[in-house]
Scaffold this motif. Structure first.
Motif, PDB file in Angstrom:
ATOM      1  N   ASP A  54       8.373   8.880 -33.561  1.00  0.00           N
ATOM      2  CA  ASP A  54       9.646   9.434 -34.012  1.00  0.00           C
ATOM      3  C   ASP A  54      10.531   9.799 -32.811  1.00  0.00           C
ATOM      4  O   ASP A  54      11.740   9.550 -32.829  1.00  0.00           O
ATOM      5  N   ALA A  55       9.901  10.369 -31.758  1.00  0.00           N
ATOM      6  CA  ALA A  55      10.674  10.707 -30.564  1.00  0.00           C
ATOM      7  C   ALA A  55      11.231   9.448 -29.906  1.00  0.00           C
ATOM      8  O   ALA A  55      12.379   9.431 -29.427  1.00  0.00           O
ATOM      9  N   ALA A  56      10.397   8.387 -29.878  1.00  0.00           N
ATOM     10  CA  ALA A  56      10.869   7.121 -29.306  1.00  0.00           C
ATOM     11  C   ALA A  56      12.031   6.558 -30.113  1.00  0.00           C
ATOM     12  O   ALA A  56      13.015   6.049 -29.559  1.00  0.00           O
ATOM     13  N   GLN A  57      11.915   6.655 -31.445  1.00  0.00           N
ATOM     14  CA  GLN A  57      12.996   6.160 -32.294  1.00  0.00           C
ATOM     15  C   GLN A  57      14.269   6.974 -32.096  1.00  0.00           C
ATOM     16  O   GLN A  57      15.370   6.422 -32.034  1.00  0.00           O
ATOM     17  N   ALA A 116      15.780   5.959 -28.895  1.00  0.00           N
ATOM     18  CA  ALA A 116      16.438   4.659 -29.041  1.00  0.00           C
ATOM     19  C   ALA A 116      17.780   4.817 -29.753  1.00  0.00           C
ATOM     20  O   ALA A 116      18.789   4.216 -29.349  1.00  0.00           O
ATOM     21  N   ARG A 117      17.787   5.650 -30.815  1.00  0.00           N
ATOM     22  CA  ARG A 117      19.047   5.885 -31.514  1.00  0.00           C
ATOM     23  C   ARG A 117      20.055   6.577 -30.602  1.00  0.00           C
ATOM     24  O   ARG A 117      21.252   6.273 -30.631  1.00  0.00           O
ATOM     25  N   ARG A 118      19.541   7.532 -29.819  1.00  0.00           N
ATOM     26  CA  ARG A 118      20.434   8.244 -28.912  1.00  0.00           C
ATOM     27  C   ARG A 118      21.027   7.295 -27.867  1.00  0.00           C
ATOM     28  O   ARG A 118      22.226   7.332 -27.575  1.00  0.00           O
ATOM     29  N   LEU A 119      20.182   6.432 -27.297  1.00  0.00           N
ATOM     30  CA  LEU A 119      20.669   5.463 -26.314  1.00  0.00           C
ATOM     31  C   LEU A 119      21.674   4.511 -26.941  1.00  0.00           C
ATOM     32  O   LEU A 119      22.693   4.168 -26.329  1.00  0.00           O
ATOM     33  N   LEU A 130      21.054  14.976 -31.226  1.00  0.00           N
ATOM     34  CA  LEU A 130      21.600  13.647 -30.985  1.00  0.00           C
ATOM     35  C   LEU A 130      23.103  13.702 -30.739  1.00  0.00           C
ATOM     36  O   LEU A 130      23.632  13.022 -29.852  1.00  0.00           O
ATOM     37  N   LEU A 131      23.809  14.535 -31.517  1.00  0.00           N
ATOM     38  CA  LEU A 131      25.269  14.526 -31.472  1.00  0.00           C
ATOM     39  C   LEU A 131      25.855  15.323 -30.307  1.00  0.00           C
ATOM     40  O   LEU A 131      26.908  14.962 -29.778  1.00  0.00           O
TER      41      LEU A 131
END
Length: 754
Positions: free
Chosen positions: A218-221, A224-227, A363-364
């Motif tokens: 989940d952290a990796a995902q 990835a979403r953040r990047l 994230l935001l």
């Protein structure tokens, strides 16, 4: 067969039946245990296949209850910074209030059976008929009320097992399983036993690995979403052509990250303390009008502006969000657009229930920070462009030539007047300092080529502020132009010199006029001196005759005295003009001889006492005899000028002090070091001199604006020339309201030192 034999046979048959029953029970238990182990392995395989940590936590205990008859309820505790927090519960017959308190509680290591398992890193099991509270030997006062409610709402007979959730050497939490039932209430049923612990601990370790893997995935995902989001925002920022394009593109990217949301970007105007709507998408009718112009103190996101922290909450009618409530929206998120520690604006998101869980702050917020910096940079660029246009307009409109250079002396800016005065079509930008003297054919007023240290830019870059620095520029046709330069260093906020500015103008015509004026004054002074000398001689003769008469008229005596004084004053002014012309022509020669400077100072004081009135004239000398080789006439003129000025500008009853000292080092930063010199100072108690006037006191024909005494403004100029011709230095120290001290130094030769 005897009765005894029959009895033995019956007893043997009974034993065989009991042994068969025991064997069947063991076989059933083994089959049940095997089935449970198989079920636990299948459950472990299922958990490993799930990549959502929340799904694992939500389904773990319900599935355990399905496969373990000995378990009816449970709690999953997750370790967060040394405190256990419940992440999932199941099967506990609790009131809503107690369930809410349980979800909010924290256990320290050693507190409760779960805390004990965490502290000891080993499984714990306890059975009691006195209620759940008895399973916890240590409870903090904060949690005492909660455990009392648990004790009241759970059955009295409970068995609790707590297994650490271990992943290698790391313990991520505790799995707490509870047996609540009885055979009558929860069939099929059997109690939790110590024999179950090894299997349950093995399962707990497998479950911990599944939870940890899901968390890492989940952290990796999320990363990835953040990047991906960062990439989209950076692309939007880099491709935006202006501020409006920037905010529109960024808002579109953000709304793609938060599903089923409406949004707006509000920009802060700190000057008027207002928020203005810069971009919006999917707002309900009336939404844009509501957000169009907001006073910060009345805005629904005022706290975000003031504290720079995000805010997520329910929509409120009293906060001016009624238009969104009418559209069926429930929640809002306000996130600051930060540029460092400064709020540049606010990202506003509106949506139905669950919006704030979808709007991931972690994230935001980094995205909002990037947007805040981008907005600040766009505004800064716009402001700097405007300031550059204004500066260019100002520089272009200046009639004088303006040149700017960087810290290395390379030209970076020139106005049209500079090009015209230098007779150039274009300026050689980034021209080094070493090339300037030859390129512009720069000379001093005596026609000598300039050295690198004498260049205007070099002086300014050295930190000097100067005015009316006159140089000769020779054109390609051989004509010469006299330029007056003024310059100053350009300093950064930390006082480092990062460049210099030089302003110059053509004073060729003025120079010719001044030369003509000087020549005229020299001729006039020369022609006036002889008749004035004759007038003074006859005036002195008449004054002496009137003084010798026994019955002279006092009015005649007074008139002749004034006539003699005024003629002497006019003769001194003529002599000063003649001295100036001789200095300009290089025809003033010094007649050097050794004198006692103390004796000369006393003579000058005696001559000035009649004009001093009630003022006190005194002398202080380090020795009775200070020998110095000089031109007695010129040094007498210097002393006369300084003492005469002190008398003119001192109040009645004031004290004027002449001090003479021998020194072996500089007294002021303006005086060059000297191995041996005599310093003469004249101090008064007058009104003092302002710093800007001090800088010009020794210029030719300059007189301070607040000084009313008569004169041409040549006394101090000639004093400086005479002192400098002797190799000395003259300076002034003064402050308004505190009097003034004029001082000069004369170097001593080996013959002057006794």
């Amino acid at each position: 067969m005897t009765e005894r034999q029959q009895t033995r046979r019956r007893e043997r048959r009974n034993r065989e039946k009991q042994e068969d029953l025991a064997l069947r029970r063991l076989s059933d238990a083994a089959e049940t245990a095997a089935a449970q182990v198989t079920s636990l392995l299948k459950l472990s395989s299922y958990l490993v296949s799930v990549l959502d940590p929340q799904a694992i936590l939500a389904n773990l205990i319900p599935r355990l209850v399905e496969v373990l008859p000995s378990v009816q309820a449970g709690i999953i505790w997750i370790d967060q910074l040394g405190r256990l927090r419940p992440s999932a519960t199941f099967g506990l017959p609790l009131t809503p209030a107690t369930a809410q308190d349980l979800n909010a509680c924290q256990l320290r290591a050693g507190e409760g059976i779960a805390g004990l398992a965490l502290q000891r890193v080993e499984s714990q099991i306890m059975s009691t008929t006195l209620g759940y509270r008895e399973t916890a030997a240590l409870i903090s006062p904060i949690n005492e009320t909660l455990f009392q409610h648990l004790n009241e709402q759970l059955p009295r007979q409970v068995t609790v097992a707590a297994m650490p959730l271990r992943v290698g050497p790391e313990t991520i939490g505790v799995l707490e399983l509870i047996n609540l039932g009885t055979p009558e209430i929860h069939p099929p049923w059997r109690p939790l036993e110590q024999a179950d612990i090894p299997v349950l601990q093995t399962f707990a370790n497998l479950a911990a690995s599944a939870i940890k893997n899901a968390q890492l995935y989940d952290a990796a995902q999320r990363s990835a979403r953040r990047l991906k989001a960062f990439d989209a925002v950076v692309t939007a920022i880099s491709t935006a052509t202006d501020l409006n394009d920037l905010v529109q593109s960024v808002l579109a990217v953000v709304l793609e990250l938060v599903s089923d949301a409406s949004g707006a970007l509000l920009l802060l105007d700190p000057l008027y303390d207002r928020l203005s709507l810069a971009a919006h998408r999917s707002l309900p009718p009336g939404g844009p009008e509501t957000l169009a112009q907001l006073v910060v103190t009345e805005a629904p996101c005022a706290e975000v502006i003031h504290y720079g922290q995000p805010m997520q909450r329910l929509l409120l009618e009293e906060r001016g969000e009624g238009v969104f409530l009418k559209a069926g929206m429930v929640e809002c998120s306000y996130l600051p657009l930060l540029a460092g520690g400064t709020v540049a604006g606010v990202l506003a998101l509106y949506g139905a229930s669950g919006l704030n869980s979808r709007a991931d702050k972690d994230l935001l917020m980094p995205i909002c920070n990037q947007v805040g910096f981008a907005i600040a940079n766009v505004r800064l660029y716009a402001d700097s462009t405007s300031e550059r246009r204004k500066l260019n307009t100002v520089v272009t409109s200046i009639a004088e030539g303006v040149l700017l250079c960087d810290a290395h002396g390379r030209l970076t800016l020139a106005n049209e007047a500079a090009l015209r005065l230098l007779r150039l079509d274009s300026l050689p930008f980034e021209q080094p300092l070493t090339a300037m003297p030859d390129f512009y054919r720069m000379r001093d007023l005596d026609g000598r080529p300039l050295t690198l240290e004498q260049l205007p830019f070099t002086r300014a870059l050295a930190g000097e502020i100067f005015q009316d620095y006159r140089l000769i520029l020779r054109g390609s046709s051989g004509d010469e132009t006299v330029m007056s330069f003024s310059g100053a260093p350009a300093r950064s906020d930390d006082d480092l010199i990062e460049g210099a500015v030089v302003v110059f103008r053509d004073i060729t015509a003025n120079q010719k006029l001044e030369r003509a004026k000087d020549e005229f004054l020299a001729v006039a002074a020369h022609e006036l001196r002889s008749p004035l000398a004759a007038v003074r001689s006859y005036a002195d003769l008449l004054l002496r005759r009137e003084q010798q008469r026994d019955e002279g008229d006092s009015r005649d005596l007074h008139g002749l005295t004034i006539l003699t004084q005024q003629v002497s004053h006019m003769l001194r002014m003529v002599d000063n003009l003649l001295d100036v012309s001789r200095i300009d022509a290089g025809q003033l020669d010094l007649q050097m001889q050794q004198i006692n400077l103390v004796h000369l100072a006393n003579q000058v004081l005696d001559q000035q006492r009649p004009a001093a009135g009630n003022r006190t004239l005194q002398i202080e000398a380090s020795n009775d005899e200070l020998l110095v080789t000089c031109d007695t006439l010129r040094i007498r003129q210097v002393l006369t000028n300084l003492i005469s000025n002190a008398i003119k500008y001192s109040p009645n009853e004031g004290i004027i002090t002449v001090r003479l000292n021998r020194i072996t080092e500089s007294l002021t930063e303006n005086q060059p070091p000297s191995s041996s010199a005599v310093v003469v100072s004249v101090s008064d108690e007058g009104g003092g001199i302002t710093p800007d006037q001090q800088a010009r006191l020794f210029q030719r024909y300059y007189r301070a604006r607040n000084r009313k005494a008569e004169g041409l403004g040549l006394g101090l100029y000639l004093s400086r020339q005479f002192v400098q011709m002797h190799g000395g230095t003259i300076w002034v120290e003064s402050a308004e309201g505190s009097g003034s001290t004029f001082a000069f130094s004369l170097p001593l030769s080996s013959d002057d030192v006794p």
